[in-house]
Design a protein around this motif. Structure first.
Motif, mmCIF file in Angstrom:
data_model
loop_
_atom_site.group_PDB
_atom_site.id
_atom_site.type_symbol
_atom_site.label_atom_id
_atom_site.label_comp_id
_atom_site.label_asym_id
_atom_site.label_seq_id
_atom_site.Cartn_x
_atom_site.Cartn_y
_atom_site.Cartn_z
ATOM 1 N N ILE A 241 1.007 -1.069 -0.113
ATOM 2 C CA ILE A 241 -0.058 -0.121 -0.003
ATOM 3 C C ILE A 241 1.075 1.306 0.008
ATOM 4 C CG2 ILE A 241 -1.571 1.357 1.385
ATOM 5 C CD1 ILE A 241 -2.824 -1.239 2.264
ATOM 6 N N ILE A 242 2.157 1.259 0.894
ATOM 7 C CA ILE A 242 3.067 2.182 0.792
ATOM 8 C C ILE A 242 4.159 2.345 -0.314
ATOM 9 C CG2 ILE A 242 4.783 3.402 2.164
ATOM 10 C CD1 ILE A 242 3.228 2.526 4.790
ATOM 11 N N GLY A 243 4.515 1.102 -0.419
ATOM 12 C CA GLY A 243 5.684 0.752 -1.386
ATOM 13 C C GLY A 243 5.372 0.883 -2.926
ATOM 14 N N GLY A 244 4.243 0.422 -3.302
ATOM 15 C CA GLY A 244 3.971 0.522 -4.843
ATOM 16 C C GLY A 244 3.567 2.064 -5.061
ATOM 17 N N PRO A 245 2.828 3.056 -4.593
ATOM 18 C CA PRO A 245 3.062 4.257 -4.915
ATOM 19 C C PRO A 245 4.115 4.951 -4.789
ATOM 20 C CG PRO A 245 0.907 3.437 -3.545
ATOM 21 C CD PRO A 245 2.022 2.464 -3.451
ATOM 22 N N LEU A 246 4.676 4.740 -3.794
ATOM 23 C CA LEU A 246 6.059 5.463 -3.611
ATOM 24 C C LEU A 246 7.187 5.027 -4.673
ATOM 25 C CD1 LEU A 246 7.618 7.351 -1.727
ATOM 26 C CD2 LEU A 246 8.558 5.387 -0.350
ATOM 27 N N GLU A 247 7.182 3.810 -4.931
ATOM 28 C CA GLU A 247 7.934 3.514 -6.120
ATOM 29 C C GLU A 247 7.700 4.002 -7.463
ATOM 30 O OE1 GLU A 247 9.359 -0.647 -8.658
ATOM 31 O OE2 GLU A 247 7.529 -0.697 -7.384
ATOM 32 N N LEU A 269 15.943 8.478 1.403
ATOM 33 C CA LEU A 269 14.603 8.909 0.738
ATOM 34 C C LEU A 269 14.255 9.002 -0.917
ATOM 35 C CD1 LEU A 269 14.643 12.535 2.679
ATOM 36 C CD2 LEU A 269 13.281 10.369 3.290
ATOM 37 N N LEU A 270 15.375 8.822 -1.410
ATOM 38 C CA LEU A 270 15.263 8.758 -2.907
ATOM 39 C C LEU A 270 15.399 7.394 -3.535
ATOM 40 C CD1 LEU A 270 17.287 12.025 -3.603
ATOM 41 C CD2 LEU A 270 14.988 11.814 -3.548
ATOM 42 N N ALA A 271 15.740 6.449 -2.891
ATOM 43 C CA ALA A 271 15.890 5.231 -3.479
ATOM 44 C C ALA A 271 14.563 4.452 -3.618
ATOM 45 C CB ALA A 271 16.846 4.149 -2.378
ATOM 46 N N PRO A 272 14.196 4.232 -4.592
ATOM 47 C CA PRO A 272 12.780 3.581 -4.999
ATOM 48 C C PRO A 272 12.588 2.046 -4.116
ATOM 49 C CG PRO A 272 14.042 3.200 -6.916
ATOM 50 C CD PRO A 272 15.063 4.332 -5.928
ATOM 51 N N PRO A 273 11.417 2.005 -3.600
ATOM 52 C CA PRO A 273 11.337 0.748 -3.152
ATOM 53 C C PRO A 273 10.890 -0.402 -4.304
ATOM 54 C CG PRO A 273 9.555 2.311 -2.159
ATOM 55 C CD PRO A 273 10.547 2.851 -3.294
ATOM 56 N N ILE A 274 11.141 -1.706 -3.937
ATOM 57 C CA ILE A 274 11.046 -2.498 -5.081
ATOM 58 C C ILE A 274 9.990 -3.649 -4.520
ATOM 59 C CG2 ILE A 274 13.064 -3.673 -3.872
ATOM 60 C CD1 ILE A 274 13.799 -4.488 -6.971
#
Length: 310
Positions: A241-247, A269-274
Motif C-alpha cells: 500500500i505504501i511501497g507501490g505508490p512510492l516506487e 529518501l530517494l532510493a525507490p522501493p522494490i
C-alpha cells in the motif's frame, strides 16, 4: 565335410546406409548417494545414431533417415536459506511456478501461515545454518540462495548477516554447488563510517565471501526497501500500500531528484522501493542464466526480473 561361405563386395559403387537405424538415448541419472563435490549441475542428452551398410542399388526408405540431435537439459534444484521468511517464501513460490525444484532450510521448517498449493511442492527442512547437515541439504543442488539477515544488537547483526552467510558460502563451495546468490542491501549512499555497524558490515563481509569464492557465478542483489504482503504469524501486513505508490512516484521524479543523489544519505529518501516479486524473479534469472553474476543495484534487479516474469 565342412562348407565354406564366401562374401563378395560390389565394386561398382560405395556402400550406402540401410534404411534401418539404431537409436540410443543417453539420459542423465540422479545421484544415488550423498557424495560431496558431485552436485547435479548440468545434464547433457545426446541422441546417437548407428548405421549398417548394404550393397549398392538397395532401395532406401527415406522415412528412416539418420537423425543427429543434441539436446541441452539443465534440471535446476535450488536451496533457499530462510525460505519461510518474507523474501524467502516469495523466492520459493517463484521457483516452483517456473518448474524449479526447491529445498528450504529454516528454523521453523514448513510454514504454518501459508496454505497456497505451491507450499506442498517445496521440501521444507527445519534447522539452523550453524548446525545444518549440509550433505542432506545440498545434495543435487545447482544453486544456493541466502535470504539470511536481521536486526538486533551489533553482535547479533554481525552474526546473522555476516557469519551465517559466510558459513553457508563455504559449505556450498566445499560441496561443489556451482552458484551462490545472496540477498544483500542497498548502501543508501551512506557515509562509510555509518556502514560499519553490524547490519551493513555483516552484509558486506558476506558479499566479499560470495564474490571471492564464486568469482564468475556469485550473485549479490542489493535491493532497498522491499514491499509486498508480508505475513507475520496469522496477520498480513500490506506493505505494498505504501511501497507501490512510492516506487512509482520516485521513478517518475528521477529527472528532478537525480542532482540530489550525490548527497550523503540521500538514498534514504530517494532510493525507490522494490516489489518482493521483482526480487524473487531476479533470483530466478540468476539461477537460470549462467552469464548473470556480480553485484546488482535496484534498477538492475528490476530489469532482471522483467526477463523471467510470466
Amino acid at each position: 565335410m565342412s562348407s565354406l561361405m564366401s562374401f563378395t563386395t560390389p565394386t561398382s559403387s560405395p556402400p550406402k546406409p540401410l534404411s534401418t537405424t539404431r537409436l540410443s538415448l543417453l539420459t542423465p541419472t540422479r545421484p544415488s548417494s550423498l557424495t560431496r563435490h558431485h552436485s547435479l549441475n548440468r545434464s547433457l542428452c545426446r541422441l546417437s545414431v548407428c548405421c549398417s551398410y548394404a550393397e549398392a542399388n538397395t532401395k532406401e526408405n527415406l522415412t528412416s533417415l539418420p537423425i543427429d540431435v543434441v539436446a541441452d537439459v539443465k534440471p535446476e534444484r535450488i536451496v533457499v536459506l530462510g525460505g519461510t521468511g518474507f523474501v524467502g517464501s516469495a523466492i520459493c513460490k517463484a521457483a516452483v511456478l517456473k518448474g524449479i525444484e526447491v529445498v528450504s532450510l529454516s528454523r521453523s521448517g514448513r510454514p504454518s501461515s501459508y496454505s497456497d498449493p505451491w507450499i506442498d511442492q517445496v521440501t521444507w527442512i527445519p534447522g539452523d545454518v550453524f548446525y545444518a547437515n549440509w550433505d542432506e541439504v545440498l545434495l543435487g543442488s545447482t544453486a544456493v540462495v541466502s535470504t539470511l539477515g536481521g536486526f538486533g544488537s551489533d553482535e547479533q547483526m554481525k552474526k546473522i548477516n555476516g557469519e551465517a552467510n559466510i558459513l553457508a558460502v563455504g559449505a556450498a563451495k566445499d560441496f561443489g554447488v556451482p552458484k551462490f546468490i545472496l540477498i544483500s542491501v542497498h548502501d543508501y549512499n551512506l557515509p562509510s563510517f555509518l556502514l560499519t555497524n553490524g547490519y551493513f558490515a555483516g552484509k558486506r563481509n558476506a558479499e566479499s565471501e560470495v564474490l571471492s569464492k564464486y568469482t564468475n557465478t556469485g550473485v549479490v542483489l542489493r535491493p532497498g526497501f522491499i514491499y509486498g504482503k508480508r505475513k507475520v504469524g496469522s496477520y498480513e501486513i500490506p506493505l505494498d500500500i505504501i511501497g507501490g505508490p512510492l516506487e512509482r512516484f520516485l521513478n517518475a521524479a528521477q529527472n528532478f531528484t537525480r542532482p540530489l543523489s550525490s548527497l550523503p544519505g540521500s538514498d534514504l529518501l530517494l532510493a525507490p522501493p522494490i516489489s518482493v516479486d521483482d526480487v524473487a524473479f531476479a533470483v530466478i534469472n540468476a539461477v537460470t542464466d549462467d552469464d548473470f553474476f556480480g553485484v546488482f543495484t535496484i534498477d538492475q534487479i528490476k530489469e532482471a526480473a522483467t526477463k523471467v516474469r510470466v
